[in-house]
Motif scaffolding. Structure first.
Motif, PDB file in Angstrom:
ATOM      1  N   UNK A 138       8.697   1.908   0.955  1.00 47.89           N
ATOM      2  CA  UNK A 138       7.515   1.288   0.111  1.00 47.89           C
ATOM      3  C   UNK A 138       7.099   2.314  -0.883  1.00 47.89           C
ATOM      4  N   UNK A 139       5.896   2.951  -0.478  1.00 50.64           N
ATOM      5  CA  UNK A 139       5.156   3.922  -1.385  1.00 50.64           C
ATOM      6  C   UNK A 139       3.821   3.321  -1.682  1.00 50.64           C
ATOM      7  N   UNK A 140       2.756   3.950  -1.590  1.00 49.58           N
ATOM      8  CA  UNK A 140       1.358   3.572  -1.840  1.00 49.58           C
ATOM      9  C   UNK A 140       0.650   4.453  -2.949  1.00 49.58           C
ATOM     10  N   UNK A 141       1.128   4.438  -4.068  1.00 51.15           N
ATOM     11  CA  UNK A 141       0.648   5.267  -5.233  1.00 51.15           C
ATOM     12  C   UNK A 141       0.424   4.100  -6.393  1.00 51.15           C
ATOM     13  N   UNK A 142      -0.555   4.201  -7.145  1.00 53.26           N
ATOM     14  CA  UNK A 142      -0.818   3.410  -8.204  1.00 53.26           C
ATOM     15  C   UNK A 142       0.326   3.370  -9.103  1.00 53.26           C
ATOM     16  N   UNK A 143       0.896   4.538  -9.504  1.00 54.77           N
ATOM     17  CA  UNK A 143       1.849   4.526 -10.664  1.00 54.77           C
ATOM     18  C   UNK A 143       2.998   4.714 -10.081  1.00 54.77           C
ATOM     19  N   UNK A 144       3.404   4.646  -8.915  1.00 59.30           N
ATOM     20  CA  UNK A 144       4.896   4.881  -8.331  1.00 59.30           C
ATOM     21  C   UNK A 144       5.072   3.976  -6.917  1.00 59.30           C
ATOM     22  N   UNK A 145       6.105   4.292  -6.252  1.00 60.35           N
ATOM     23  CA  UNK A 145       6.368   3.506  -5.074  1.00 60.35           C
ATOM     24  C   UNK A 145       6.958   2.113  -5.567  1.00 60.35           C
ATOM     25  N   UNK A 146       7.158   1.177  -4.454  1.00 60.13           N
ATOM     26  CA  UNK A 146       7.758  -0.190  -4.506  1.00 60.13           C
ATOM     27  C   UNK A 146       6.934  -0.873  -5.361  1.00 60.13           C
TER      28      UNK A 146
END
Length: 321
Positions: A138-146
């Motif tokens: 997943x990933x929980x970054x505004x500019x990255x992640x799924x």
């Protein structure tokens, strides 16, 4: 516990792993006889671009039907964006590819909650004949992640997102996509701390029964809000067309089970997957009594819990592992 394990087969083909040795030195199976798994984890002398380059030269890529991407990082963990760019750039070399699984990684290699993905949309666009797509992480970054944008894909039958936190935008994009062939949809929703910020409202297009006319399996799993999800599913029109339903690996308690028991009929299902739940024995038995005489197979196993000094029971949340 989470069902995170290495794939043993994909698209009905046994998995064959390569990556730790030069492919030119190996006796390889026929290109279309296996699901190829590329593993380049922790190999500074054999980084993923090298393994990929060897792979596309050593096998008949036109015959490859199933492809699995295992660990791809050389030293410290890194996201998969560069790896996906390589695969997309060579998409025309794989006209027979029908199944792709991205990030066949288990906890000993990288915890699910740390496994950062990238934008998956280019993959679906690059492989218009793909029938199965699985994504772990997943990933929980505004500019990255799924990430995923709404797409139309006429051949996709199976779509799986396995995540400790599935971003709201991905759930919304799935619901807004046109996938007329989709039969199997599996979403591990996760928790907010890991980016799983979707709401029950975001699931509405999936539950309406209108979006995916051929859907036969729905999995809404691995959520701390499993009771609310069960209540929504219990009143959902989509249930009538399903053959199997999974609400496993989350915090499903008696309240959620009672919603299922009292909601839309589930007696037509072949399978109800409630593994890793927190039902009391009497409520689980009520559910079984209502469904199993009609031929519904219920898979169930109680999750782990602990009792504090005051006698109160607390549950371990699967998604936090």
């Amino acid at each position: 516990m989470l069902d995170v394990r290495h794939l043993e087969e994909l698209y009905g083909l046994p998995v064959h792993t390569v990556g730790d040795e030069p492919l030119a030195d190996l006796e390889l199976p026929r290109s279309g006889s296996v699901a190829w798994r590329l593993d380049a984890g922790w190999q500074e002398d054999r980084p993923f671009p090298m393994v990929w380059g060897e792979f596309v030269e050593a096998v008949d890529t036109a015959e490859v039907r199933a492809l699995i991407i295992g660990p791809w990082w050389e030293d410290e963990y890194e996201d998969i964006e560069a790896t996906l760019r390589l695969i997309v750039a060579d998409a025309d070399r794989f006209p027979g590819l029908r199944a792709l699984f991205i990030a066949d990684v288990i906890s000993e290699e990288c915890e699910l909650s740390w496994l950062e993905m990238s934008d998956i949309t280019p993959v679906l666009k690059a492989f218009p004949l793909l029938e199965e797509l699985g994504v772990r992480g997943g990933g929980h970054y505004e500019d990255a992640g799924l990430r995923l944008s709404p797409v139309r894909h006429d051949h996709l039958r199976v779509l799986r997102f396995e995540s400790g936190g599935l971003p709201r935008g991905v759930v919304q994009a799935v619901g807004a996509s046109e996938l007329p062939a989709l039969e199997h949809l599996e979403l591990w929703l996760g928790i907010d701390e890991y980016g799983g910020d979707s709401t029950i409202e975001d699931l509405a297009p999936l539950l309406s029964g209108d979006r995916f006319p051929r859907l036969r399996h729905l999995g809404l799993q691995n959520s701390a809000s499993q009771d609310a999800i069960a209540a929504a599913v219990a009143a959902a029109p989509v249930v009538a067309r399903l053959e199997s339903l999974s609400l496993s690996m989350g915090l499903l308690t008696d309240a959620g089970a009672e919603s299922l028991r009292d909601g839309e009929s589930l007696t037509h299902l072949a399978l109800l997957d409630l593994r890793h739940n927190y039902l009391t024995a009497p409520v689980e038995e009520q559910l079984r009594s209502a469904l199993e005489p009609n031929g519904v197979r219920i898979e169930s196993a109680r999750g782990e819990s602990w009792t504090d000094s005051g006698g109160a029971e607390h549950f371990y949340v699967a998604v936090s592992e």
